[in-house]
Write a protein that holds these residues in place. Structure first.
Motif, PDB file in Angstrom:
ATOM      1  N   SER A 137       0.703  -1.078  -0.160  1.00 23.03           N
ATOM      2  CA  SER A 137      -0.137   0.131   0.077  1.00 23.03           C
ATOM      3  C   SER A 137       0.938   1.301   0.027  1.00 23.03           C
ATOM      4  CB  SER A 137      -1.066  -0.136   1.433  1.00 23.03           C
ATOM      5  OG  SER A 137      -1.687   1.081   1.295  1.00 23.03           O
ATOM      6  N   ALA A 138       1.957   1.068   0.743  1.00 22.69           N
ATOM      7  CA  ALA A 138       2.835   2.231   0.961  1.00 22.69           C
ATOM      8  C   ALA A 138       3.211   2.707  -0.614  1.00 22.69           C
ATOM      9  CB  ALA A 138       4.059   2.371   2.051  1.00 22.69           C
ATOM     10  N   LEU A 139       3.647   1.680  -1.027  1.00 27.48           N
ATOM     11  CA  LEU A 139       4.226   1.748  -2.374  1.00 27.48           C
ATOM     12  C   LEU A 139       3.600   2.256  -3.471  1.00 27.48           C
ATOM     13  CD1 LEU A 139       6.844   1.151  -4.285  1.00 27.48           C
ATOM     14  CD2 LEU A 139       5.989  -1.091  -4.908  1.00 27.48           C
ATOM     15  N   LEU A 140       2.061   2.083  -3.515  1.00 26.89           N
ATOM     16  CA  LEU A 140       1.269   2.523  -4.404  1.00 26.89           C
ATOM     17  C   LEU A 140       0.903   4.019  -4.014  1.00 26.89           C
ATOM     18  CD1 LEU A 140      -1.223  -0.627  -4.370  1.00 26.89           C
ATOM     19  CD2 LEU A 140       0.226   0.217  -6.213  1.00 26.89           C
ATOM     20  N   GLU A 141       0.920   4.321  -2.652  1.00 27.51           N
ATOM     21  CA  GLU A 141       0.564   5.845  -2.086  1.00 27.51           C
ATOM     22  C   GLU A 141       1.960   6.445  -2.917  1.00 27.51           C
ATOM     23  OE1 GLU A 141      -0.933   7.296   1.308  1.00 27.51           O
ATOM     24  OE2 GLU A 141      -1.076   5.044   2.027  1.00 27.51           O
ATOM     25  N   ALA A 142       2.978   5.912  -2.780  1.00 27.48           N
ATOM     26  CA  ALA A 142       4.131   6.812  -3.233  1.00 27.48           C
ATOM     27  C   ALA A 142       3.982   6.809  -4.691  1.00 27.48           C
ATOM     28  CB  ALA A 142       5.549   5.984  -2.811  1.00 27.48           C
ATOM     29  N   ASN A 143       3.170   6.141  -5.584  1.00 27.85           N
ATOM     30  CA  ASN A 143       3.030   6.366  -7.058  1.00 27.85           C
ATOM     31  C   ASN A 143       1.787   6.967  -7.122  1.00 27.85           C
ATOM     32  OD1 ASN A 143       5.249   4.680  -8.668  1.00 27.85           O
ATOM     33  ND2 ASN A 143       5.232   3.799  -6.608  1.00 27.85           N
ATOM     34  N   GLY A 144       1.218   7.633  -6.154  1.00 24.87           N
ATOM     35  CA  GLY A 144       0.330   8.517  -6.399  1.00 24.87           C
ATOM     36  C   GLY A 144      -1.314   8.194  -6.332  1.00 24.87           C
ATOM     37  N   VAL A 145      -1.173   7.115  -5.762  1.00 24.29           N
ATOM     38  CA  VAL A 145      -2.644   6.141  -5.612  1.00 24.29           C
ATOM     39  C   VAL A 145      -3.250   6.778  -4.222  1.00 24.29           C
ATOM     40  CG1 VAL A 145      -4.043   4.069  -5.172  1.00 24.29           C
ATOM     41  CG2 VAL A 145      -1.863   4.063  -6.649  1.00 24.29           C
ATOM     42  N   ASP A 146      -4.538   7.329  -4.036  1.00 21.11           N
ATOM     43  CA  ASP A 146      -5.074   7.880  -2.800  1.00 21.11           C
ATOM     44  C   ASP A 146      -4.874   6.609  -1.736  1.00 21.11           C
ATOM     45  OD1 ASP A 146      -5.838   9.839  -4.198  1.00 21.11           O
ATOM     46  OD2 ASP A 146      -7.894   9.139  -4.609  1.00 21.11           O
TER      47      ASP A 146
END
Lengths: 199, 199
Positions: A137-146
């Motif tokens: 989840s953290a990796l996705l957030e770092a790529n601009g996902v809410d």
DNA sequence: GTCTATACGACGATAGAC
DNA sequence: GTCTATCGTCGTATAGAC
């Protein structure tokens, strides 16, 4: 002399982990564990005074750490979130096929076998899944996902990997894992906004 | 008097199925099965002369049929392939949560526990997964998805459901299943071309 | 077809010497 | 801390009466 004892303890947990993967939790006898670890039964009950349940918790925690490391490695070396997910699943597919489809996820099987009977083991499994979902989840957030979408997508990705391992094992084919990798990569790419040069 | 015998046989398979869901295959003793089915041990070995393995195969086949029926039902009543998948997953989420997260997929757990040890059980599990993938794939094809893509997507959908059931059980939350339903519906809608009025 | 009694091994767990 | 011997229980499976 704490060192030698700790090594024995680690070897017992590692043996339990390996045997659970091929035979499940109930199917793994403590006699088999101590033989695999070349440790006497007395040592087992010294290091794990709570018996099989304690050993099971240690095995699940070890599995959590190992796969967490695989995820972290892929996240660093891959050029994108989608690439990291793909690399992780492909590494998993290699492990499964190289074992001739004899290895599965120890956390899944303990959840299914013991989730209704041992609250301690169920919690250990939940913590293991959480330890994979959180960094994803953290990796996705770092790529601009809410944040909330990242959490939900990360849960889906972990679920899908768990399921694909099982179906691959049953069918003795990596096709389910390969298809999962494609879909996961697509899914992530769709939801990632280009941020910080990563794509 | 074949009728009464067949009923006993069916009750034994049903009991085995239910117990496997909460305690796994190795964790389910034949004594518990015959008690649950209110059948004497002699009857069990009359109807299943191959012992526990035969009973396990029967339980897996029964689970395959039951879930197949759930899929077929959803396919008929829902207005689209995506809707059918969503309805199926939501029905599953209800079953899991109403059992207080004590029920899991019997096919998954048998695959993980026995896949490496019993070729018969592994094949039964592979056949069960196939019996869910095939109709799902057919439904996708009927909605305009190419044959090979339909097959691969159907495999992913089944894998994801299996994984989401496990993660939901561990976390004692339907959130993983709900997220899976959303993603699966999206995935299918994206790949379905409007055909024959269905969307 | 149904049922009881029982054989025999493997299980998890413990005791106690060292 | 390490190791062996052993306990009691439960597992699967079978025999044989009915």
């Amino acid at each position: 002399m704490a060192i030698k004892g700790d090594l024995t303890k680690a070897r017992l947990a590692e043996s339990m982990l390996q045997l659970i993967q091929t035979s499940g939790y109930s199917g793994t006898g403590l006699n088999a564990v101590i033989e695999h670890a070349s440790a006497p039964k007395g040592s087992m009950y010294f290091h794990f005074p709570e018996g099989k349940e304690g050993l099971g918790v240690a095995a699940v925690e070890l599995a959590a750490k190992q796969f967490e490391a695989l995820i972290a490695e892929a996240a660093v070396s891959a050029g994108s979130a989608a690439g990291a997910a793909r690399a992780t699943i492909e590494a998993l597919a290699d492990i499964v096929s190289e074992s001739n489809f004899r290895l599965g996820c120890p956390v899944s099987v303990v959840t299914l076998e013991m989730g209704a009977e041992s609250e301690r083991l169920r919690r250990a499994c939940a913590a293991a899944f959480e330890s994979w979902i959180a960094p994803t989840s953290a990796l996705l957030e770092a790529n601009g996902v809410d944040a909330s979408e990242a959490r939900s997508l990360a849960t889906v990705v972990v679920s899908m990997i768990e399921g694909a391992v099982i179906v691959s094992r049953a069918m003795q084919s990596t096709q389910p894992l390969v298809s999962a990798a494609d879909v996961v990569a697509d899914l992530i790419d769709q939801r990632c906004k280009p941020v910080g040069g990563m794509r």
